[in-house]
Design a protein around this motif. Structure first.
Motif, mmCIF file in Angstrom:
data_model
loop_
_atom_site.group_PDB
_atom_site.id
_atom_site.type_symbol
_atom_site.label_atom_id
_atom_site.label_comp_id
_atom_site.label_asym_id
_atom_site.label_seq_id
_atom_site.Cartn_x
_atom_site.Cartn_y
_atom_site.Cartn_z
ATOM 1 N N UNK A 221 5.566 17.743 -73.464
ATOM 2 C CA UNK A 221 5.829 17.430 -72.058
ATOM 3 C C UNK A 221 4.512 17.225 -71.316
ATOM 4 N N UNK A 222 3.556 18.091 -71.566
ATOM 5 C CA UNK A 222 2.257 17.965 -70.905
ATOM 6 C C UNK A 222 1.547 16.686 -71.330
ATOM 7 N N UNK A 223 1.708 16.296 -72.590
ATOM 8 C CA UNK A 223 1.118 15.031 -73.040
ATOM 9 C C UNK A 223 1.743 13.849 -72.295
ATOM 10 N N UNK A 224 3.061 13.923 -72.045
ATOM 11 C CA UNK A 224 3.718 12.842 -71.318
ATOM 12 C C UNK A 224 3.204 12.769 -69.886
ATOM 13 N N UNK A 225 2.976 13.914 -69.272
ATOM 14 C CA UNK A 225 2.457 13.934 -67.903
ATOM 15 C C UNK A 225 1.075 13.281 -67.843
ATOM 16 N N UNK A 331 -7.436 17.579 -70.574
ATOM 17 C CA UNK A 331 -8.693 17.045 -70.068
ATOM 18 C C UNK A 331 -8.780 15.535 -70.138
ATOM 19 N N UNK A 332 -7.804 14.885 -70.793
ATOM 20 C CA UNK A 332 -7.800 13.426 -70.839
ATOM 21 C C UNK A 332 -7.371 12.809 -69.508
ATOM 22 N N UNK A 333 -6.775 13.624 -68.633
ATOM 23 C CA UNK A 333 -6.374 13.103 -67.322
ATOM 24 C C UNK A 333 -7.609 12.690 -66.531
ATOM 25 N N UNK A 334 -7.461 11.653 -65.728
ATOM 26 C CA UNK A 334 -8.596 11.125 -64.957
ATOM 27 C C UNK A 334 -8.424 11.462 -63.478
ATOM 28 N N UNK A 335 -9.530 11.473 -62.732
ATOM 29 C CA UNK A 335 -9.436 11.706 -61.287
ATOM 30 C C UNK A 335 -8.480 10.682 -60.661
ATOM 31 N N UNK A 336 -7.729 11.062 -59.644
ATOM 32 C CA UNK A 336 -7.820 12.317 -58.886
ATOM 33 C C UNK A 336 -7.075 13.486 -59.523
#
Length: 344
Positions: A221-225, A331-336
């Motif tokens: 689920x977190x990977x999908x987010x 940590x692969x998520x990007x700003x913001x």
């Protein structure tokens, strides 16, 4: 309290590389077979895995490969036997990626219907029958083999259920909770499958297999987010163009006053064909006030996954690497979007 692992240990990194090399060897063996189905499967896997790398999915593939290795390592102290599960996990995603693009991104599909039909059949071979063949050839006892087949079948069933829920989800009625139910299927299920199969291969009892399955579902689920966020901040806007009711979209809609609901839904409908509508909707989704509350809700899920992992125990070094893998994935998520890590 576990010390967090940094990058993968040399042994896990080596075994992960071997798993991907083994997959390349399997593709070569398929290509050499006289059976046309094997040859078509080899061609399909070559194309899909190459396409994934060209789309910058190398880090994602690395995470998929290492997850079952670390689960098996946490159970037994030895990650190497789970190479089989890592390969099956990649095969599952190769098939799912094609079928998902077929449903959501028609422009990526060949215009020739024969080629599309050929791709569907090859995807079924790659994602179903080839993994079943690999399990059948594994040097395991009948009880373990039965468990492996059962978890693989459950993974496909749950994932298809989640994808069907995703197809039916309408922005006007979707809630953050209902979206998470579909996510637990369409993306949570394959990660749950990989974790449960690794635990079954390790000889874990039914209770621990079930707990690993649940933890894998949280991870998925977190990977999908994260995937939702990457689509949005990259400007691809595939979810907006496809009318997908993402968790962030449902979160935003739920936060709007009743007087703005019709305007929001009209803008979302226009986003299917209008780049300007997609830009305006993206701006609303990336509003700092929306992002702040959304990140807080996702961080609560991250904390829950770390807590569940902590409760699993197991071999200390590999459990620590699993914590690190979860943080790496987020940590692969990007700003913001910036998610915190939890101290355990």
């Amino acid at each position: 309290m576990l010390d967090r692992a940094g990058p993968s240990s040399p042994s896990v990194a080596r075994i992960a590389a071997e798993a991907q090399a083994d997959l390349t060897a399997i593709i070569g063996e398929l290509r050499a077979q006289p059976d046309v189905a094997d040859q078509a499967t080899a061609e399909f896997l070559d194309h899909i895995t190459g396409q994934a790398m060209s789309r910058g999915s190398g880090k994602t593939m690395s995470i998929m490969v290492r997850l079952p290795l670390l689960v098996h390592g946490a159970e037994t102290g030895d990650p190497e036997p789970a190479k089989l599960i890592s390969i099956i996990h990649i095969l599952w995603w190769a098939a799912a990626r094609f079928l998902d693009d077929l449903a959501d991104c028609a422009e990526r599909m060949p215009s020739d219907p024969v080629l599309v039909s050929r791709g569907i059949l090859a995807a079924l071979m790659a994602g179903n029958y080839l993994p079943a063949r690999l399990v059948r050839a594994a040097d395991v006892g009948p009880v373990t083999m039965t468990r492996l087949h059962a978890e693989f079948s459950r993974g496909w069933t749950d994932a298809i259920s989640g994808q069907l829920l995703d197809f039916d989800a309408a922005p006007a009625t979707a809630t953050p909770e209902s979206v998470l139910v579909s996510y637990r299927g369409k993306t949570g299920a394959p990660y749950a499958m990989a974790c449960a199969m690794a635990a079954a291969l390790a000889g874990a009892n039914a209770d621990r297999i079930g707990r690993w399955r649940e933890l894998g579902g949280k991870f998925g689920v977190l990977r999908q987010l994260v995937n939702d966020q990457l689509d949005l901040v990259s400007g691809r806007d595939e979810d907006l163009a496809n009318g997908t009711a993402t968790y962030l979209l449902a979160y935003l809609r739920q936060s709007l006053p009743a007087a703005r609901q019709d305007e929001f839904l009209a803008l979302h409908a226009a986003a299917a064909t209008s780049a300007d509508a997609r830009r305006k909707l993206r701006d609303q989704l990336l509003d700092p006030a929306v992002v702040s509350g959304y990140v807080e809700s996702v961080n609560a899920m991250v904390g829950g996954a770390h807590a569940a992992l902590e409760a699993m125990g197991g071999e200390r070094a590999y459990a620590a690497e699993l914590h690190g893998l979860l943080d790496e994935a987020m940590g692969q998520a990007r700003p913001p979007f910036a998610f915190g890590t939890m101290a355990y």
